[in-house]
Enzyme design. Structure first.
Site, PDB file in Angstrom:
ATOM      1  N   ARG A  82      40.128  23.938  35.069  1.00 42.20           N
ATOM      2  CA  ARG A  82      39.291  24.040  36.271  1.00 42.20           C
ATOM      3  C   ARG A  82      38.709  22.690  36.697  1.00 42.20           C
ATOM      4  O   ARG A  82      38.507  22.449  37.883  1.00 42.20           O
ATOM      5  CB  ARG A  82      38.175  25.060  36.045  1.00 42.20           C
ATOM      6  CG  ARG A  82      38.708  26.479  36.100  1.00 42.20           C
ATOM      7  CD  ARG A  82      37.652  27.508  35.866  1.00 42.20           C
ATOM      8  NE  ARG A  82      38.181  28.837  36.183  1.00 42.20           N
ATOM      9  CZ  ARG A  82      37.601  29.965  35.820  1.00 42.20           C
ATOM     10  NH1 ARG A  82      36.482  29.947  35.135  1.00 42.20           N
ATOM     11  NH2 ARG A  82      38.131  31.123  36.152  1.00 42.20           N
TER      12      ARG A  82
ATOM     13  N   GLY B  85      43.061  35.995  35.580  1.00 37.47           N
ATOM     14  CA  GLY B  85      43.234  35.312  34.294  1.00 37.47           C
ATOM     15  C   GLY B  85      44.358  35.864  33.444  1.00 37.47           C
ATOM     16  O   GLY B  85      45.173  35.115  32.890  1.00 37.47           O
TER      17      GLY B  85
ATOM     18  N   LYS C 237      41.921  49.022  35.186  1.00 37.85           N
ATOM     19  CA  LYS C 237      41.151  49.957  36.017  1.00 37.85           C
ATOM     20  C   LYS C 237      41.562  49.950  37.478  1.00 37.85           C
ATOM     21  O   LYS C 237      41.701  48.903  38.095  1.00 37.85           O
ATOM     22  CB  LYS C 237      39.664  49.606  35.933  1.00 37.85           C
ATOM     23  CG  LYS C 237      39.060  49.852  34.564  1.00 37.85           C
ATOM     24  CD  LYS C 237      37.584  49.481  34.584  1.00 37.85           C
ATOM     25  CE  LYS C 237      36.924  49.807  33.256  1.00 37.85           C
ATOM     26  NZ  LYS C 237      35.515  49.407  33.253  1.00 37.85           N
TER      27      LYS C 237
ATOM     28  N   GLY D  90      39.010  37.335  40.825  1.00 36.83           N
ATOM     29  CA  GLY D  90      38.183  38.197  41.680  1.00 36.83           C
ATOM     30  C   GLY D  90      38.217  37.752  43.129  1.00 36.83           C
ATOM     31  O   GLY D  90      38.322  38.567  44.045  1.00 36.83           O
TER      32      GLY D  90
END
Length: 392
Positions: free
Chosen positions: A35, A351, A198, A374
């Site tokens: 990052r 990820g 999920k 996200g």
């Protein structure tokens, strides 16, 4: 939205928001500096152009408390190594008189790294007074933190109200350019691959993809909520009981929109994830009550590959099995290879999906690997993000 190269920064104090949320080991050494490397082009450009650079990031979830284990001090050390010849100053705080003094004393081509912005609860509350204090002494705001753009936080959104000159950095622009190719005008056929545990995390993106993609390939534990919603017995597989109705609605909507929503044809089964060994491969229902699905089977791999090979655009988020366990990784790794070999414009986010791409050894053959899981999901769902809107 303006781009970095369209604004004049020489001699100006530039507030740069980056995503330096890097993993640290027990001795607070950086385990992976991906990052930091990702925002280096923006940092180097601003320094070369003579900016007085104030850099801000979060690290971990300190929940508004000072926590030395989540300090950005290790990042300051790494930045100094990556920017030889540049003076890198580490602030002891995020706002306040000491920080304002350091900002005022900055010379052209110098870098001041603020402490973790999430040491203040006001950051995640998007508090206007905190935003104003962050902006204190700065004439330009540059956002290069794509992974935080879905958060309406003070250093991402609030600060933009207090600085007139705003722009996107190289990393943010690259993310928006690639993800826009998926959301705004994807080349057909567009195949989306969604995995992970999920459905709950993926409802908005599923809804959006039903209006854009021709084919949805579903894997991972979330597939078993769909299969159970079809009335099939899935053994001990993970199922979100409270999402069965939503799963049914999504399948009906796919049918109405003429989108092929494909679920696994066969299943790699195990007694538990902890067992780390395959018990059997099954394609007939009911699945044995004492076993759970941990990967897609060979027939599913072949069918999914067939659609991937003919795709012109591919978006992938989430693994198709418990790929961290070698015995349950084949489906995810095979699909990663198929995406790499497809010749399609391919965007991978999240990820776990990124780890799978690296495990398969095909990272260099993916068009774009998104730095924000996200954020990339939300962008595909809504076509924009709070942090992007704040730059307009």
């Amino acid at each position: 939205m303006k781009f970095l190269e369209e604004i004049e920064v020489r001699g100006k104090t530039v507030f740069l928001r980056v995503d330096f949320n890097v993993p640290l080991d027990d001795n607070l050494n950086i385990r992976d500096d991906t990052r930091i490397q990702a925002s280096l082009p923006t940092i180097k450009y601003l320094l070369q152009q003579g900016a007085r650079l104030v850099v801000a990031s979060h690290l971990g979830r300190p929940k508004g408390q000072f926590n030395p284990k989540m300090s950005l001090k290790p990042v300051a050390g790494r930045l100094a190594e990556l920017l030889p010849g540049t003076r890198v100053i580490m602030a002891q705080d995020v706002i306040g008189p000491e920080v304002d003094k350091l900002k005022a004393e900055l010379k052209e081509g110098e870098l001041l790294l603020l402490e973790n912005v999430r040491f203040y609860k006001q950051e995640t509350d998007n508090d206007p007074n905190f935003s104003r204090q962050l902006a204190q002494g700065c004439q330009v705001f540059v956002n290069d933190a794509f992974g935080s753009c879905h958060r309406a936080h003070a250093s991402v959104v609030g600060i933009a109200s207090f600085i007139t000159e705003k722009a996107a950095g190289y990393l943010l622009k690259k993310e928006v350019d690639y993800l826009s190719k998926i959301t705004h005008n994807p080349e057909k056929p567009f195949v989306a691959i969604l995995g992970g545990a999920k459905i709950e995390d993926k409802i908005p993106v599923l809804e959006s993809l039903l209006t854009k993609a021709e084919v949805l390939l579903i894997g991972g534990a979330m597939a078993y909520t769909f299969l159970k919603a079809r009335g099939l017995q899935v053994g001990k597989s993970l199922v979100e009981e409270d999402k069965l109705e939503i799963a049914s609605q999504i399948m009906k909507k796919a049918e109405a929109n003429r989108v092929k929503l494909l679920l696994p044809l066969d299943h790699v089964l195990a007694a538990s994830i902890e067992s780390r060994e395959v018990a059997s491969v099954a394609e007939n229902y009911p699945l044995p009550q004492e076993l759970m699905a941990v990967d897609i089977g060979p027939k599913t791999i072949a069918e999914y590959k067939h659609f991937i090979q003919s795709a012109r655009t591919i978006f992938w988020n989430g693994p198709l099995g418990v790929f961290e366990v070698e015995a349950f990784a084949r489906g995810t790794v095979e699909i990663a290879r198929a995406v790499a070999e497809s010749g399609a414009l391919s965007v991978v986010g999240g990820g776990d999906s990124i780890a799978a791409i690296h495990k398969a050894g095909v990272a260099d053959r993916i068009s774009h690997i998104s730095t924000g899981g996200g954020a990339s999901l939300e962008f595909v769902a809504y076509g924009t993000l709070p942090g992007i809107e704040a730059l307009k």
